[in-house]
Design a protein around this motif. Structure first.
Motif, PDB file in Angstrom:
ATOM      1  N   ASP A  79       0.798  -1.502   0.061  1.00 37.31           N
ATOM      2  CA  ASP A  79      -0.069  -0.196  -0.246  1.00 37.31           C
ATOM      3  C   ASP A  79       1.103   1.215   0.431  1.00 37.31           C
ATOM      4  O   ASP A  79       0.068   2.531  -0.194  1.00 37.31           O
ATOM      5  CB  ASP A  79      -0.966  -0.234   1.006  1.00 37.31           C
ATOM      6  N   VAL A  80       2.413   1.143   0.220  1.00 36.74           N
ATOM      7  CA  VAL A  80       3.075   2.078   0.169  1.00 36.74           C
ATOM      8  C   VAL A  80       3.452   2.220  -0.780  1.00 36.74           C
ATOM      9  O   VAL A  80       3.581   3.218  -1.573  1.00 36.74           O
ATOM     10  CB  VAL A  80       4.107   2.214   1.723  1.00 36.74           C
ATOM     11  N   VAL A  81       4.754   1.027  -1.256  1.00 36.81           N
ATOM     12  CA  VAL A  81       4.936   1.322  -2.443  1.00 36.81           C
ATOM     13  C   VAL A  81       6.279  -0.040  -2.804  1.00 36.81           C
ATOM     14  O   VAL A  81       6.517  -0.642  -2.049  1.00 36.81           O
ATOM     15  CB  VAL A  81       6.565   1.901  -2.329  1.00 36.81           C
ATOM     16  N   SER A  82       5.382  -1.335  -4.236  1.00 38.25           N
ATOM     17  CA  SER A  82       6.280  -1.751  -4.009  1.00 38.25           C
ATOM     18  C   SER A  82       7.945  -2.432  -4.519  1.00 38.25           C
ATOM     19  O   SER A  82       8.961  -3.191  -4.541  1.00 38.25           O
ATOM     20  CB  SER A  82       5.085  -2.983  -4.876  1.00 38.25           C
ATOM     21  N   TYR A  83       7.898  -1.491  -4.748  1.00 39.93           N
ATOM     22  CA  TYR A  83       9.218  -0.568  -5.849  1.00 39.93           C
ATOM     23  C   TYR A  83       9.358   0.658  -6.483  1.00 39.93           C
ATOM     24  O   TYR A  83       8.878   1.107  -6.818  1.00 39.93           O
ATOM     25  CB  TYR A  83       9.256  -1.748  -7.256  1.00 39.93           C
ATOM     26  N   CYS A  84      10.321   0.360  -5.609  1.00 41.03           N
ATOM     27  CA  CYS A  84      11.946   1.559  -6.739  1.00 41.03           C
ATOM     28  C   CYS A  84      12.661   2.052  -6.467  1.00 41.03           C
ATOM     29  O   CYS A  84      13.781   0.485  -6.303  1.00 41.03           O
ATOM     30  CB  CYS A  84      11.280   3.261  -5.477  1.00 41.03           C
ATOM     31  N   HIS A  85      13.848   2.391  -7.356  1.00 37.57           N
ATOM     32  CA  HIS A  85      14.561   2.270  -8.035  1.00 37.57           C
ATOM     33  C   HIS A  85      16.038   2.534  -6.873  1.00 37.57           C
ATOM     34  O   HIS A  85      15.504   3.896  -6.441  1.00 37.57           O
ATOM     35  CB  HIS A  85      15.479   2.573  -9.593  1.00 37.57           C
ATOM     36  N   SER A  86      16.762   1.727  -5.999  1.00 43.37           N
ATOM     37  CA  SER A  86      17.829   2.300  -5.530  1.00 43.37           C
ATOM     38  C   SER A  86      18.497   3.405  -5.715  1.00 43.37           C
ATOM     39  O   SER A  86      19.758   3.415  -4.651  1.00 43.37           O
ATOM     40  CB  SER A  86      18.598   1.018  -4.636  1.00 43.37           C
ATOM     41  N   LEU A  87      19.104   3.187  -7.083  1.00 41.25           N
ATOM     42  CA  LEU A  87      20.036   4.131  -7.569  1.00 41.25           C
ATOM     43  C   LEU A  87      19.248   5.623  -7.208  1.00 41.25           C
ATOM     44  O   LEU A  87      20.260   6.584  -6.747  1.00 41.25           O
ATOM     45  CB  LEU A  87      20.258   4.392  -9.429  1.00 41.25           C
ATOM     46  N   PHE A  88      17.837   6.059  -7.059  1.00 43.64           N
ATOM     47  CA  PHE A  88      17.617   7.397  -6.884  1.00 43.64           C
ATOM     48  C   PHE A  88      16.707   7.366  -5.650  1.00 43.64           C
ATOM     49  O   PHE A  88      16.681   8.412  -5.687  1.00 43.64           O
ATOM     50  CB  PHE A  88      16.361   7.315  -7.930  1.00 43.64           C
ATOM     51  N   TYR A  89      16.268   6.364  -4.867  1.00 40.60           N
ATOM     52  CA  TYR A  89      15.338   6.819  -3.913  1.00 40.60           C
ATOM     53  C   TYR A  89      15.952   5.640  -2.626  1.00 40.60           C
ATOM     54  O   TYR A  89      16.266   4.276  -3.232  1.00 40.60           O
ATOM     55  CB  TYR A  89      13.835   6.379  -4.384  1.00 40.60           C
ATOM     56  N   SER A  90      15.407   5.556  -1.439  1.00 39.82           N
ATOM     57  CA  SER A  90      15.396   4.588  -0.057  1.00 39.82           C
ATOM     58  C   SER A  90      14.048   5.008   0.012  1.00 39.82           C
ATOM     59  O   SER A  90      13.341   5.219  -0.561  1.00 39.82           O
ATOM     60  CB  SER A  90      16.420   4.626   0.372  1.00 39.82           C
ATOM     61  N   THR A  91      13.408   3.551   0.690  1.00 35.57           N
ATOM     62  CA  THR A  91      12.854   3.932   1.596  1.00 35.57           C
ATOM     63  C   THR A  91      12.212   3.114   3.270  1.00 35.57           C
ATOM     64  O   THR A  91      13.774   3.132   3.402  1.00 35.57           O
ATOM     65  CB  THR A  91      11.425   2.335   1.236  1.00 35.57           C
TER      66      THR A  91
END
Length: 468
Positions: A79-91
């Motif tokens: 519900d928050v985020v399933s995927y994002c690219h670690s080159l640009f983002y963290s979680t």
């Protein structure tokens, strides 16, 4: 984990040969029955069988199957985020997992690198070790070699397979494997200690062998020594003898090399402490973790990295020159974080020690005298049983007899309904049969007694039938 497919002409009892499949299964000749549901310690198959999962797959399902809290944590993260690219983002969940894991080391490890499999973790550890020396001031560019151990197993990708010493698993790919890795003897009291030799003398002999290998390779060319604190699939849960890793660490320090521990199978509580090295009094520079990290709820593994290594990178380039698409995957991190929270809050590592002590004692009492059981060994809830043709000489069975796989297939019969993890090569990478028993950390005394009863019945009946 690679396992040799069944060698018998008739399909084993846990396979389905009637339904065509487009999946490239472990064997093209047998389609396994599908798991239709799973709960706790049990798997339910498409043929109606209920299987007691006494191994958690490959020592993976540390909380058992179907844990509601882990499922909810995964859904919440989606519900928050399933995927994002670690080159640009963290979680946030990646940050929380890293904090949880570093705290579990008592602050000895200060950074975490999350990937999707143990093989990936070993590959990353090799690159990180190399980069460490390139970023020292002055750089040590000549370090590119590794020393590992014979009959070890570190994964299936080409770099990880190169690191491992399991002869059978390497054989098909030898021409493709790296040539910058040499090996020394493994530490195995059952097969390694000579007649009349004390454990202290055995340790000294192995330490001298490693020292000699550093000299042979050129100490200034070696990045790291790589070892499993408890050897899992390749040898069948073989712990090192007392004092071995302290001696090994001193040799690494003498030659300026890093120490890398592969705790992919034996770590994250499996051996009776959160990290197997916490029993050894030796802190690695880099540690690979996996299986028990996420308990099978998501594909997740990682590196825990010592401050010594992190500080060098921070003073140098400030980056690890390595990255993967699914690095730090949010759902994998959420699964691992919840698994680790449950292990900590429910005191499950304590249960591993208590129930593991019971498991080891009962297996030893019930099977130690069996004519075809050479050794029962392990730590925590990580136990191996090695089978031998001759108990006095420790002679292994011929590989064509497929003893370990035969025991596994026997256990899968409806009469027994238990999964026992088979392995081969425990003598020299080719010969030697063993099984592993590695149940969930949540097991009770009643569960342990049932597992032992079933395992003993399978082993006794299997060998009794061979004598007929």
């Amino acid at each position: 984990m690679i396992q040799t497919p069944p060698t018998s002409k008739e399909p084993p009892s846990n396979t389905n040969t009637t339904t065509p499949s487009h999946v490239l299964h472990r064997s093209l000749h047998h389609t396994p029955h599908a798991v239709t549901s799973a709960s706790g310690l049990y798997l339910h198959l498409s043929n109606g069988q209920r299987i007691l999962d006494a191994t958690g797959g490959a020592a993976v399902s540390c909380l058992g199957h179907g844990n509601t809290c882990v499922k909810n944590a995964i859904a919440k993260q989606m519900d928050v985020v399933s995927y994002c690219h670690s080159l640009f983002y963290s979680t946030n969940v990646a940050e929380e997992l890293a904090e949880e894991l570093c705290k579990g080391t008592g602050g000895e490890m200060t950074r975490v690198f999350v990937v999707s499999s143990g093989s990936e973790a070993i590959e990353a550890s090799m690159k990180l070790a190399r980069q460490y020396y390139l970023e020292l001031s002055p750089p040590q560019k000549g370090r590119y070699k590794f020393i590992a151990r014979k009959e070890s197993y570190h994964g299936t990708t080409l770099g990880a397979l190169s690191m491992g010493g399991h002869v059978a698993r390497r054989s098909l790919y030898e021409p493709m494997l790296l040539d910058n890795i040499s090996r020394v003897s493994y530490c195995n009291a059952y097969r390694g200690v000579n007649d009349g030799e004390s454990e202290a003398d055995y340790v000294a002999r192995l330490a001298q062998e490693l020292d000699d290998e550093f000299v042979k390779q050129g100490p200034e060319s070696v990045c790291a020594f790589v070892a499993e604190p408890v050897v899992g699939a390749a040898l069948g849960c073989v712990p090192a003898v007392a004092g071995y890793f302290k001696a090994i660490k001193s040799i690494c320090d003498k030659h300026g090399a890093l120490l890398i521990f592969d705790e992919i199978m034996s770590g994250m509580g499996r051996s009776g402490t959160l990290h197997a090295w916490q029993q050894e009094g030796v802190v690695p520079d880099i540690q690979a973790v996996g299986k028990g990290l996420g308990g099978g709820y998501a594909p997740v593994a990682g590196l825990l990295i010592n401050k010594r290594v992190v500080d060098v990178l921070e003073r140098g380039s400030g980056a690890f020159s390595h990255g993967q698409t699914y690095q730090g995957h949010p759902i994998a991190c959420a699964a691992a974080l919840e698994v680790q929270r449950i292990i900590r809050e429910e005191g499950l590592v304590d249960n591993v020690r208590v129930m593991g002590g019971l498991l080891g004692r009962l297996l030893g009492e019930r099977l130690g005298g069996h004519e075809c059981v050479g050794d029962v060994r392990g730590k925590g809830l990580f136990w191996g049983i090695e089978f031998v043709k001759d108990k006095a000489t420790k002679e292994p069975f011929d590989t064509r007899e497929a003893i370990a796989m035969g025991v596994h297939e026997k256990g899968m019969e409806e009469k027994y309904g238990i999964s026992l993890y088979p392995g081969t090569g425990s003598v020299d990478g080719k010969y030697g049969d063993h099984i592993i028993i590695s149940p969930a950390y949540t097991v009770t005394e009643q569960d342990i007694k049932l597992i032992v009863d079933k395992a003993v019945a399978v082993i006794e009946d299997f060998f009794a039938e061979r004598r007929v």
